[in-house]
Write a protein that holds these residues in place. Structure first.
Motif, PDB file in Angstrom:
ATOM      1  N   LYS A 179      26.630  47.281  29.829  1.00  0.00           N
ATOM      2  CA  LYS A 179      27.386  46.029  29.854  1.00  0.00           C
ATOM      3  C   LYS A 179      28.292  45.976  31.078  1.00  0.00           C
ATOM      4  O   LYS A 179      28.415  44.948  31.723  1.00  0.00           O
ATOM      5  N   PHE A 180      28.948  47.099  31.380  1.00  0.00           N
ATOM      6  CA  PHE A 180      29.858  47.171  32.522  1.00  0.00           C
ATOM      7  C   PHE A 180      29.109  46.865  33.826  1.00  0.00           C
ATOM      8  O   PHE A 180      29.582  46.102  34.661  1.00  0.00           O
ATOM      9  N   VAL A 181      27.954  47.471  33.995  1.00  0.00           N
ATOM     10  CA  VAL A 181      27.185  47.295  35.221  1.00  0.00           C
ATOM     11  C   VAL A 181      26.652  45.867  35.342  1.00  0.00           C
ATOM     12  O   VAL A 181      26.607  45.304  36.434  1.00  0.00           O
ATOM     13  N   SER A 182      26.291  45.259  34.220  1.00  0.00           N
ATOM     14  CA  SER A 182      25.633  43.951  34.274  1.00  0.00           C
ATOM     15  C   SER A 182      26.599  42.764  34.326  1.00  0.00           C
ATOM     16  O   SER A 182      26.196  41.679  34.725  1.00  0.00           O
ATOM     17  N   THR A 183      27.857  42.952  33.948  1.00  0.00           N
ATOM     18  CA  THR A 183      28.781  41.818  33.917  1.00  0.00           C
ATOM     19  C   THR A 183      29.353  41.531  35.299  1.00  0.00           C
ATOM     20  O   THR A 183      29.539  42.427  36.119  1.00  0.00           O
ATOM     21  N   LYS A 184      29.616  40.269  35.538  1.00  0.00           N
ATOM     22  CA  LYS A 184      30.249  39.835  36.794  1.00  0.00           C
ATOM     23  C   LYS A 184      31.732  39.513  36.580  1.00  0.00           C
ATOM     24  O   LYS A 184      32.491  39.431  37.535  1.00  0.00           O
ATOM     25  N   ASP A 185      32.145  39.366  35.328  1.00  0.00           N
ATOM     26  CA  ASP A 185      33.514  38.995  34.980  1.00  0.00           C
ATOM     27  C   ASP A 185      34.450  40.195  35.161  1.00  0.00           C
ATOM     28  O   ASP A 185      34.280  41.232  34.503  1.00  0.00           O
ATOM     29  N   GLU A 186      35.415  40.057  36.055  1.00  0.00           N
ATOM     30  CA  GLU A 186      36.338  41.162  36.353  1.00  0.00           C
ATOM     31  C   GLU A 186      37.217  41.533  35.154  1.00  0.00           C
ATOM     32  O   GLU A 186      37.538  42.701  34.955  1.00  0.00           O
TER      33      GLU A 186
END
Length: 63
Positions: A22-29
């Protein structure tokens, strides 16, 4: 007790993998910050479980 700890380690490592994806795939900071905190906390849990497993293996079955 040892089998339960090993099972807990497997569960925690599986959850770590899910959170890392999830961390790698999200763009939301904001979401990345939350996931990073959760990953660090989960890593601490995994380290604790491993240390307990090592202690129990040294003490033996008499405790």
């Amino acid at each position: 007790m040892g089998k339960r700890i090993r099972s807990s380690i497997k569960i925690a490592m599986s959850q770590y993998g899910i959170l890392l994806e999830k961390f790698v795939s999200t763009k939301d900071e904001g979401e990345k910050a939350i996931l990073c905190r959760r990953l660090v906390n989960l890593l601490g849990v995994i380290q604790f479980l491993i240390s307990v497993q090592k202690i129990n293996s040294h003490i033996g079955p008499f405790v």
